[in-house]
Design an enzyme around this catalytic site. Sequence first.
Site, PDB file in Angstrom:
ATOM      1  N   SER A 262      18.803  32.494   9.768  1.00  0.00           N
ATOM      2  CA  SER A 262      18.090  31.965   8.603  1.00  0.00           C
ATOM      3  C   SER A 262      17.255  30.758   9.009  1.00  0.00           C
ATOM      4  O   SER A 262      17.418  30.210  10.096  1.00  0.00           O
ATOM      5  CB  SER A 262      19.075  31.560   7.503  1.00  0.00           C
ATOM      6  OG  SER A 262      19.745  30.364   7.865  1.00  0.00           O
ATOM      7  N   LYS A 263      16.364  30.335   8.095  1.00  0.00           N
ATOM      8  CA  LYS A 263      15.436  29.242   8.378  1.00  0.00           C
ATOM      9  C   LYS A 263      16.153  27.951   8.745  1.00  0.00           C
ATOM     10  O   LYS A 263      15.612  27.110   9.444  1.00  0.00           O
ATOM     11  CB  LYS A 263      14.542  28.999   7.161  1.00  0.00           C
ATOM     12  CG  LYS A 263      13.559  30.123   6.898  1.00  0.00           C
ATOM     13  CD  LYS A 263      12.778  29.868   5.626  1.00  0.00           C
ATOM     14  CE  LYS A 263      11.893  31.069   5.296  1.00  0.00           C
ATOM     15  NZ  LYS A 263      11.243  30.943   3.994  1.00  0.00           N
ATOM     16  N   ARG A 264      17.366  27.794   8.250  1.00  0.00           N
ATOM     17  CA  ARG A 264      18.097  26.541   8.528  1.00  0.00           C
ATOM     18  C   ARG A 264      18.390  26.376  10.017  1.00  0.00           C
ATOM     19  O   ARG A 264      18.630  25.274  10.488  1.00  0.00           O
ATOM     20  CB  ARG A 264      19.411  26.511   7.734  1.00  0.00           C
ATOM     21  CG  ARG A 264      19.209  26.280   6.248  1.00  0.00           C
ATOM     22  CD  ARG A 264      20.532  26.122   5.525  1.00  0.00           C
ATOM     23  NE  ARG A 264      21.337  27.322   5.590  1.00  0.00           N
ATOM     24  CZ  ARG A 264      21.193  28.377   4.792  1.00  0.00           C
ATOM     25  NH1 ARG A 264      20.242  28.373   3.866  1.00  0.00           N
ATOM     26  NH2 ARG A 264      21.976  29.436   4.902  1.00  0.00           N
ATOM     27  N   GLN A 265      18.413  27.489  10.756  1.00  0.00           N
ATOM     28  CA  GLN A 265      18.721  27.402  12.190  1.00  0.00           C
ATOM     29  C   GLN A 265      17.472  27.254  13.052  1.00  0.00           C
ATOM     30  O   GLN A 265      17.580  27.251  14.264  1.00  0.00           O
ATOM     31  CB  GLN A 265      19.499  28.654  12.645  1.00  0.00           C
ATOM     32  CG  GLN A 265      20.996  28.590  12.370  1.00  0.00           C
ATOM     33  CD  GLN A 265      21.325  28.927  10.934  1.00  0.00           C
ATOM     34  OE1 GLN A 265      20.674  29.754  10.326  1.00  0.00           O
ATOM     35  NE2 GLN A 265      22.348  28.284  10.387  1.00  0.00           N
ATOM     36  N   GLY A 266      16.290  27.174  12.439  1.00  0.00           N
ATOM     37  CA  GLY A 266      15.077  27.029  13.245  1.00  0.00           C
ATOM     38  C   GLY A 266      14.101  28.153  12.981  1.00  0.00           C
ATOM     39  O   GLY A 266      13.992  28.662  11.869  1.00  0.00           O
TER      40      GLY A 266
END
Length: 492
Positions: free
Chosen positions: A259-263
Site C-alpha cells: 500500500s501507499k503507506r509503505q512507499g
Amino acid sequence: MSIKTRFAPSPTGFVHIGSLRTALYNYLFAKKHGGKYLLRIEDTDQTRYVEGAVEGMIRALSWAGVNHDEGAVIEGDHIVQKGEKGPYIQSERLDIYQKYIQQLLESGHAYYCFCSKERIDAVREAQKEKGLMAKYDGLCRGISLEEARERAAKGEPHVIRLKLPPNRDIHFHDIVRGHVTVNTEDMDDQVLMKSDGFPTYHFAVVVDDHLMEITHVIRGEEWLPSTPKHVFTYEAFGWEAPQFVHLPNILNADKKKLSKRQGDVAVEDFIRKGYLPEGLVNYIALVGWSPEENKEIFSMEELIEQFSLERVSKSGGVFDTDKLNYINAHYIKESSDQRITDLAIPHLIQAGYITEAEADEKYPWLVDMVRVLKGYLSYVGEIVNKVDLFFKTEIQPEDHEAEELLKLEHVPQLVEVFKQKVLAAEVIDEEFGKQVFKEIQKEKGIKGQNLFRPIRVVLTGSAHGPDMPLIIKVLGKQNILSRIEYVKEHLL
C-alpha cells in the site's frame, strides 16, 4: 477455442503495481496462446471517478509495453475505442445492461428491492449482534414483478438484486486455487443495478465478459469471494462461464498487502524515478510466478514464451525493491548511452545541475558523463546522487582508504608530474587518459595501483570507481587542474 483475456480497471487514480502485474499476466497468457487481450474501463461507480485517470492508465500500460488488441486507446488528445465488441467504457453501455437486467427479472433470477439504506444497515447490525452473517434479509423477494414495476415507474427509489436459490452449493474451478465450493446460505442477494441506474461491478462484469467473448478471467484475489455470485449469474442467463484465475496479492516486506503507506506503489512513481519499462515488467512478472528456468532476466518475448498460469503461486509475492533495482540496473547497463542520457536530463535539470539550454549545448559531454556513471545506477533518477564527481571542485577523500592513498610518500611527486602532463596536453580525451599513465610509468617507474589509485582520489575523492580515461575526458583540463590545486593546497 480462441483465447481472449481482458484487463478491466476502474479509473480511480494511478495504476497500482499490482494492477500492472494483472494486466501483464493477461497479456502474456493471451499472447502465448495466439489470442487477444483487451482493455475495458469499468467506470460505473461514478463517485470514485478521477479526471484524467483513464488517460494515465492507458499511457502507463503503453509505457510498459502491455499493449491491448481491443479497447480504449489514445489518439492525439482523445480517447477512442478500437474493436468490434465495444463500447469498451462501461458508462457507455447502460442500455445494454438494461436489456439484460430485464431478462433476469423476467426469468425470476432478479428482483426489485425498495428497502432504504437505513433499514438494511439496521438489519445487518442486528444480524452481527446475533453472530450471524450480515446480509440482506430478502424482505422484497415476495413482491410480484408487476407490482414492483409499477412502484418503480412511480419513482420509488429501488435497486435490483440477484435472487439466489436457498441452500445450494455453487462450484467453480480456479486454475490457481483449484476447486472452490460456496453455499448460497453464505452469500448475499447481491445488488445488480444501483438506484442511479448504473450496474454494479458484479452484474456488468458478467454481461461484458460474455458479450466480449472473454475465455479467461485473470484478476486479483480480492474478487475470489464474489466469484460464486458471478458463476450463478452466468447460469441464470444460460451462458457458459469463463475460466477463472485469481492472482495472489503483492505484499510488502512485513507480508501485508502493498500500500501507499509503505512507499512507491504506483507505476507512475517508478516512471518518475527513472525505472525502465523492461526492468519493471521483468521484475513484477516474477512476483507471484516462477519460471521453469532458473534465471531472472527475461525479455517480453521470453516471458510470453515461458509464462503459464499453472506456475502462478497461491500465496502472495513480496515486493523486493533490492531485487527490482538489481534487474533494472541490468537493463540500464544494456541500454544505449543516449537513451539513459535522455532519461537523465530532466532529473539533472530538476536538481539544478544543468539548465534546459545547457542540456542541448552540452549534450555530447552529458552522454560521456552518463557513460561513466550508468553502470552504477539502479534507476536513472539516482544519477543526481552520483554527478557531484563532475560538478564539484573541492575534492575530499570519501573514506579512510582514500585518505591513506594520499599519504603515500610518492604521491606529491606523482601529482606534480600528472599536472605537468595535463598542462602540456592540447587535447584531453580518452586517448590522453590512457597514454598519460603509460608515460608516467615509463618515466618515473610508478606503476599499478600506486599509479592509478592516488590520481583517482585526487580527481574523484574515491579509491574505486569508473574507468579513469573516460573520467579524465569528462572532467576536462580546467576541472582537472582545479582539483589538483585544491588537493595540493589542502590535502597533501
